[in-house]
Scaffold this active site. Structure first.
Site, short mmCIF file in Angstrom:
data_model
loop_
_atom_site.label_atom_id
_atom_site.label_comp_id
_atom_site.label_asym_id
_atom_site.label_seq_id
_atom_site.Cartn_x
_atom_site.Cartn_y
_atom_site.Cartn_z
N GLN A 139 -14.72 47.83 45.77
CA GLN A 139 -13.93 48.99 46.18
C GLN A 139 -14.86 50.17 46.51
O GLN A 139 -15.73 50.51 45.72
CB GLN A 139 -12.95 49.36 45.05
CG GLN A 139 -11.99 50.46 45.40
CD GLN A 139 -10.99 50.09 46.49
OE1 GLN A 139 -10.55 48.95 46.60
NE2 GLN A 139 -10.64 51.06 47.32
N ASP B 256 -14.09 41.83 53.12
CA ASP B 256 -13.96 43.14 53.77
C ASP B 256 -14.55 43.12 55.18
O ASP B 256 -14.30 44.03 55.97
CB ASP B 256 -14.72 44.20 52.96
CG ASP B 256 -13.81 45.06 52.10
OD1 ASP B 256 -12.66 45.28 52.51
OD2 ASP B 256 -14.26 45.52 51.04
N LYS C 13 -3.63 45.35 44.77
CA LYS C 13 -4.31 44.14 45.25
C LYS C 13 -4.11 43.00 44.26
O LYS C 13 -3.82 41.86 44.65
CB LYS C 13 -5.82 44.40 45.42
CG LYS C 13 -6.17 45.09 46.71
CD LYS C 13 -7.64 45.47 46.72
CE LYS C 13 -7.88 46.52 47.79
NZ LYS C 13 -9.06 47.34 47.57
N1 GUN Z 1 -11.80 51.93 50.32
C1 GUN Z 1 -10.93 52.35 51.29
N2 GUN Z 1 -10.65 51.35 52.15
C2 GUN Z 1 -11.35 50.27 51.73
C3 GUN Z 1 -11.46 48.94 52.21
O1 GUN Z 1 -10.86 48.52 53.21
N3 GUN Z 1 -12.28 48.13 51.48
C4 GUN Z 1 -12.97 48.57 50.40
N4 GUN Z 1 -13.76 47.71 49.79
N5 GUN Z 1 -12.89 49.79 49.93
C5 GUN Z 1 -12.08 50.65 50.60
#
Ligand code: GUN
Length: 295
Positions: free
Chosen positions: A99, A122, A55
């Site tokens: 996350q 998100d 990311k």
């Molecule tokens: N963990 C697995 N997929 C995601 C996601 O799309 N967003 C976040 N914040 N954590 C994750």
């Protein structure tokens, strides 16, 4: 019969990231605004560390600012909440991603609800969940949004098609179903308690597999010519001790029946981060009340 067409998520996502980078340049050159994304990682889960590193790299490549906050696994919940309040009030931060999963002693829902809905890239905050369900201007969860982009690129208009979503998670299954309803599909959400899952999947023009069970969806469950979006990313051990990434769909079988299918890796996976950047750009433009063409 000919094999299914492969839906290339690497190619689509790299084009989308280029488009986003163009918009970011426009914001910087004409409005002196640089979108900023803050990522919060609590603990040392290796898969999460890989995601967060990727990311960060993609955020910088898109011309955005990246703020990383890595906290030890035993960080108390109130410290995470204090960090989020700080990010909510930081004008350089337009998007906040925490996350998941978080360590067990932290209430994930409480943390999600602490994020300013305008910065919730998100799309997990109840305000955004509600807006998606009721037709408002939501920030939409990244994996379902990326899956929808691939579907529309492949099929054009989706209206009237039968879609089956296998899995009912808050991150993928439920928002995916909402997006497909918005596109006027006839949507079925199947899950672990569904009776005759193969029979349900066999009715579908569009199959979204998002259950986290390696190769669960079999080739003979599919209607010939259907479009398959495989959201699963499962690391399995091979008989020779090696490791391999597989989806929730048995690819070798499905490719003989479907009309088009996303591979794993290289299908939905790269779309998630591209959509995270898209949401950060959208959130930034909205916070500065700047117009942005739909991307
Ligand atoms: N963990 C697995 N997929 C995601 C996601 O799309 N967003 C976040 N914040 N954590 C994750």
């Amino acid at each position: 019969m000919s094999e299914a067409k492969l839906i290339d998520g690497n190619l689509f996502s790299s084009r989308l990231r280029e488009t986003i980078a163009d918009h970011v340049r426009g914001l910087r050159d004409h409005h002196h605004v640089v979108p900023g994304l803050a990522v919060v990682l609590v603990g040392e889960d290796p898969a999460s560390q890989v995601y967060v590193r990727t990311k960060h790299k993609r955020t910088i490549e898109a011309g955005m600012r990246s703020f990383e906050h890595t906290l030890p696994a035993d960080t108390p919940e109130h410290e995470v909440l204090t960090l989020i309040h700080g990010l909510n009030n930081d004008p350089e931060v337009h998007g906040i991603l925490v996350q998941l999963p978080l360590p067990k002693h932290i209430d994930s829902q409480k943390v999600i609800e602490a994020i300013d809905p305008a910065k919730d890239v998100d799309g997990f905050h109840p305000i955004n969940v509600g807006r998606l369900a009721s037709g408002g201007d939501a920030l939409v969860p990244c994996t379902p949004l990326g899956s929808l982009m691939l579907l529309k690129d492949r099929l054009g208009k989706l209206a009237g098609l039968d879609a089956v979503v296998v899995g009912r998670s808050n991150i993928v299954g439920k928002p995916m179903a909402q997006l497909l309803i918005r596109e006027s599909c006839t949507v079925t959400v199947a899950h672990s308690q569904t009776r005759d899952l193969p029979g349900v999947v066999r009715r579908a023009d569009i199959v979204i597999a998002a259950v986290g069970k390696p190769e669960m969806v079999r080739g003979d469950w599919l209607k010939p010519g259907c479009t398959v979006i495989d959201v699963g990313i499962n690391r399995i051990e091979l008989p020779d001790g090696g490791k391999k990434l597989v989806g929730d769909v048995n690819f070798a079988e499905a490719v003989k029946v479907a009309g088009a299918i996303t591979p794993v890796p290289g299908g939905v996976g790269p779309m998630t981060i591209a959509c995270l950047l898209r949401n950060t750009l959208v959130a930034c433009a909205r916070q500065h009340r700047l117009p942005l063409k739909d991307i």
